[in-house]
Design a protein around this motif. Sequence first.
Motif, PDB file in Angstrom:
ATOM      1  N   LYS A  84       0.833  -1.195   0.000  1.00 42.30           N
ATOM      2  CA  LYS A  84       0.000   0.000   0.000  1.00 42.30           C
ATOM      3  C   LYS A  84       0.868   1.245   0.000  1.00 42.30           C
ATOM      4  CE  LYS A  84      -3.864  -2.196   2.213  1.00 42.30           C
ATOM      5  NZ  LYS A  84      -4.655  -2.384   3.379  1.00 42.30           N
ATOM      6  N   GLY A  85       0.298   2.332  -0.450  1.00 43.55           N
ATOM      7  CA  GLY A  85       0.984   3.614  -0.417  1.00 43.55           C
ATOM      8  C   GLY A  85       1.916   3.817  -1.594  1.00 43.55           C
ATOM      9  N   ILE A  86       2.632   4.931  -1.552  1.00 39.87           N
ATOM     10  CA  ILE A  86       3.500   5.321  -2.657  1.00 39.87           C
ATOM     11  C   ILE A  86       4.960   4.970  -2.406  1.00 39.87           C
ATOM     12  CG2 ILE A  86       3.916   7.656  -1.817  1.00 39.87           C
ATOM     13  CD1 ILE A  86       3.658   8.601  -4.741  1.00 39.87           C
ATOM     14  N   VAL A  87       5.317   4.730  -1.160  1.00 46.49           N
ATOM     15  CA  VAL A  87       6.724   4.591  -0.795  1.00 46.49           C
ATOM     16  C   VAL A  87       7.421   3.501  -1.584  1.00 46.49           C
ATOM     17  CG1 VAL A  87       8.323   4.115   1.077  1.00 46.49           C
ATOM     18  CG2 VAL A  87       6.328   5.544   1.489  1.00 46.49           C
ATOM     19  N   PHE A  88       6.854   2.304  -1.652  1.00 45.42           N
ATOM     20  CA  PHE A  88       7.488   1.215  -2.377  1.00 45.42           C
ATOM     21  C   PHE A  88       6.720   0.830  -3.641  1.00 45.42           C
ATOM     22  CE2 PHE A  88       9.365   0.571   1.828  1.00 45.42           C
ATOM     23  CZ  PHE A  88      10.695   0.464   1.476  1.00 45.42           C
ATOM     24  N   ALA A  89       5.797   1.668  -4.075  1.00 45.93           N
ATOM     25  CA  ALA A  89       5.017   1.368  -5.274  1.00 45.93           C
ATOM     26  C   ALA A  89       5.902   1.449  -6.509  1.00 45.93           C
ATOM     27  CB  ALA A  89       3.847   2.345  -5.397  1.00 45.93           C
ATOM     28  N   THR A  90       5.723   0.508  -7.432  1.00 45.14           N
ATOM     29  CA  THR A  90       6.453   0.565  -8.690  1.00 45.14           C
ATOM     30  C   THR A  90       5.714   1.498  -9.632  1.00 45.14           C
ATOM     31  OG1 THR A  90       5.259  -1.366  -9.493  1.00 45.14           O
ATOM     32  CG2 THR A  90       7.380  -1.759  -8.462  1.00 45.14           C
ATOM     33  N   LEU A  91       6.433   2.012 -10.620  1.00 42.97           N
ATOM     34  CA  LEU A  91       5.806   2.914 -11.583  1.00 42.97           C
ATOM     35  C   LEU A  91       4.649   2.197 -12.265  1.00 42.97           C
ATOM     36  CD1 LEU A  91       8.938   4.592 -13.206  1.00 42.97           C
ATOM     37  CD2 LEU A  91       7.402   5.526 -11.495  1.00 42.97           C
ATOM     38  N   GLY A  92       3.544   2.866 -12.411  1.00 39.91           N
ATOM     39  CA  GLY A  92       2.359   2.289 -13.024  1.00 39.91           C
ATOM     40  C   GLY A  92       1.109   3.009 -12.542  1.00 39.91           C
ATOM     41  N   HIS A  93      -0.044   2.384 -12.758  1.00 41.19           N
ATOM     42  CA  HIS A  93      -1.330   3.005 -12.433  1.00 41.19           C
ATOM     43  C   HIS A  93      -1.448   3.349 -10.949  1.00 41.19           C
ATOM     44  CE1 HIS A  93      -5.564   3.966 -12.626  1.00 41.19           C
ATOM     45  NE2 HIS A  93      -5.794   3.103 -11.651  1.00 41.19           N
ATOM     46  N   HIS A  94      -1.139   2.407 -10.063  1.00 41.92           N
ATOM     47  CA  HIS A  94      -1.236   2.643  -8.614  1.00 41.92           C
ATOM     48  C   HIS A  94      -0.323   3.794  -8.194  1.00 41.92           C
ATOM     49  CE1 HIS A  94      -1.722   1.859  -4.351  1.00 41.92           C
ATOM     50  NE2 HIS A  94      -0.412   1.785  -4.231  1.00 41.92           N
ATOM     51  N   TRP A  95       0.902   3.809  -8.719  1.00 45.74           N
ATOM     52  CA  TRP A  95       1.850   4.875  -8.385  1.00 45.74           C
ATOM     53  C   TRP A  95       1.312   6.228  -8.841  1.00 45.74           C
ATOM     54  CZ3 TRP A  95       4.623   8.491 -11.158  1.00 45.74           C
ATOM     55  CH2 TRP A  95       5.616   9.170 -10.439  1.00 45.74           C
ATOM     56  N   ARG A  96       0.764   6.296 -10.054  1.00 49.00           N
ATOM     57  CA  ARG A  96       0.211   7.564 -10.564  1.00 49.00           C
ATOM     58  C   ARG A  96      -0.939   8.054  -9.702  1.00 49.00           C
ATOM     59  NH1 ARG A  96       1.806   5.404 -15.268  1.00 49.00           N
ATOM     60  NH2 ARG A  96      -0.128   4.327 -15.711  1.00 49.00           N
ATOM     61  N   GLU A  97      -1.813   7.142  -9.273  1.00 48.43           N
ATOM     62  CA  GLU A  97      -2.920   7.525  -8.383  1.00 48.43           C
ATOM     63  C   GLU A  97      -2.391   8.095  -7.072  1.00 48.43           C
ATOM     64  OE1 GLU A  97      -5.314   4.078  -7.696  1.00 48.43           O
ATOM     65  OE2 GLU A  97      -6.714   4.578  -9.298  1.00 48.43           O
ATOM     66  N   GLN A  98      -1.432   7.417  -6.474  1.00 49.16           N
ATOM     67  CA  GLN A  98      -0.866   7.872  -5.207  1.00 49.16           C
ATOM     68  C   GLN A  98      -0.121   9.194  -5.370  1.00 49.16           C
ATOM     69  OE1 GLN A  98      -1.256   6.470  -2.116  1.00 49.16           O
ATOM     70  NE2 GLN A  98      -2.752   5.189  -3.145  1.00 49.16           N
ATOM     71  N   ARG A  99       0.590   9.358  -6.487  1.00 49.39           N
ATOM     72  CA  ARG A  99       1.318  10.597  -6.720  1.00 49.39           C
ATOM     73  C   ARG A  99       0.345  11.755  -6.928  1.00 49.39           C
ATOM     74  NH1 ARG A  99       3.551  14.295  -9.914  1.00 49.39           N
ATOM     75  NH2 ARG A  99       5.692  14.920  -9.474  1.00 49.39           N
ATOM     76  N   THR A 100      -0.728  11.525  -7.663  1.00 45.81           N
ATOM     77  CA  THR A 100      -1.737  12.564  -7.870  1.00 45.81           C
ATOM     78  C   THR A 100      -2.307  13.013  -6.528  1.00 45.81           C
ATOM     79  OG1 THR A 100      -2.294  11.677 -10.032  1.00 45.81           O
ATOM     80  CG2 THR A 100      -3.928  13.102  -8.996  1.00 45.81           C
ATOM     81  N   PHE A 101      -2.593  12.067  -5.641  1.00 51.02           N
ATOM     82  CA  PHE A 101      -3.079  12.390  -4.319  1.00 51.02           C
ATOM     83  C   PHE A 101      -2.061  13.213  -3.545  1.00 51.02           C
ATOM     84  CE2 PHE A 101      -3.023  11.393   0.215  1.00 51.02           C
ATOM     85  CZ  PHE A 101      -4.258  11.896   0.594  1.00 51.02           C
ATOM     86  N   ALA A 102      -0.790  12.781  -3.575  1.00 57.49           N
ATOM     87  CA  ALA A 102       0.252  13.507  -2.837  1.00 57.49           C
ATOM     88  C   ALA A 102       0.429  14.920  -3.359  1.00 57.49           C
ATOM     89  CB  ALA A 102       1.577  12.741  -2.925  1.00 57.49           C
ATOM     90  N   VAL A 103       0.389  15.089  -4.683  1.00 53.99           N
ATOM     91  CA  VAL A 103       0.539  16.425  -5.271  1.00 53.99           C
ATOM     92  C   VAL A 103      -0.623  17.312  -4.856  1.00 53.99           C
ATOM     93  CG1 VAL A 103       0.503  17.710  -7.444  1.00 53.99           C
ATOM     94  CG2 VAL A 103       1.976  15.695  -7.202  1.00 53.99           C
ATOM     95  N   ALA A 104      -1.839  16.790  -4.926  1.00 59.76           N
ATOM     96  CA  ALA A 104      -3.021  17.585  -4.614  1.00 59.76           C
ATOM     97  C   ALA A 104      -3.160  17.858  -3.118  1.00 59.76           C
ATOM     98  CB  ALA A 104      -4.284  16.873  -5.120  1.00 59.76           C
ATOM     99  N   SER A 105      -2.897  16.865  -2.285  1.00 61.64           N
ATOM    100  CA  SER A 105      -3.150  16.989  -0.857  1.00 61.64           C
ATOM    101  C   SER A 105      -1.977  17.566  -0.061  1.00 61.64           C
ATOM    102  CB  SER A 105      -3.503  15.623  -0.269  1.00 61.64           C
ATOM    103  OG  SER A 105      -4.639  15.112  -0.906  1.00 61.64           O
ATOM    104  N   LEU A 106      -0.782  17.228  -0.468  1.00 59.72           N
ATOM    105  CA  LEU A 106       0.384  17.619   0.308  1.00 59.72           C
ATOM    106  C   LEU A 106       1.155  18.787  -0.297  1.00 59.72           C
ATOM    107  CD1 LEU A 106       1.679  14.028   1.110  1.00 59.72           C
ATOM    108  CD2 LEU A 106       0.232  15.481   2.518  1.00 59.72           C
TER     109      LEU A 106
END
Length: 109
Positions: A84-106
């Motif tokens: 779960k999360g972005i820390v160890f996520a590999t590049l792909g759909h899940h990573w893009r979703e988590q990064r979008t959240f981090a950019v918008a929220s943080l």
Amino acid sequence: NLPPGPWRWPIVGNLIALSKGNIHLTFSKWAEQHGAIVFFKIGTLNAVCLHDYEVIREALVNRSDMFGNRPTNLRIVNELINQKGIVFATLGHHWREQRTFAVASLGFG
């Protein structure tokens, strides 16, 4: 040159400390002792923990080409974080979703 970090056992590295649960508290303690960038080992794999907004921003935004991908063959890492999360996520759909959240929220980006 590697950043400072906690003492580690030969072969297993810092797995014993990481396996005690509450991994986020372990990382916080290490950051208090060693600074915003902490070097540790997962078995024989070198790893770093980033524990400061500006340091994380530098790594994920300004140097994303260097820090964009993660190891995928570490069973212990997947068990510790339950994939779960972005820390160890590999590049792909899940990573893009988590990064979008981090950019918008943080405010990264």
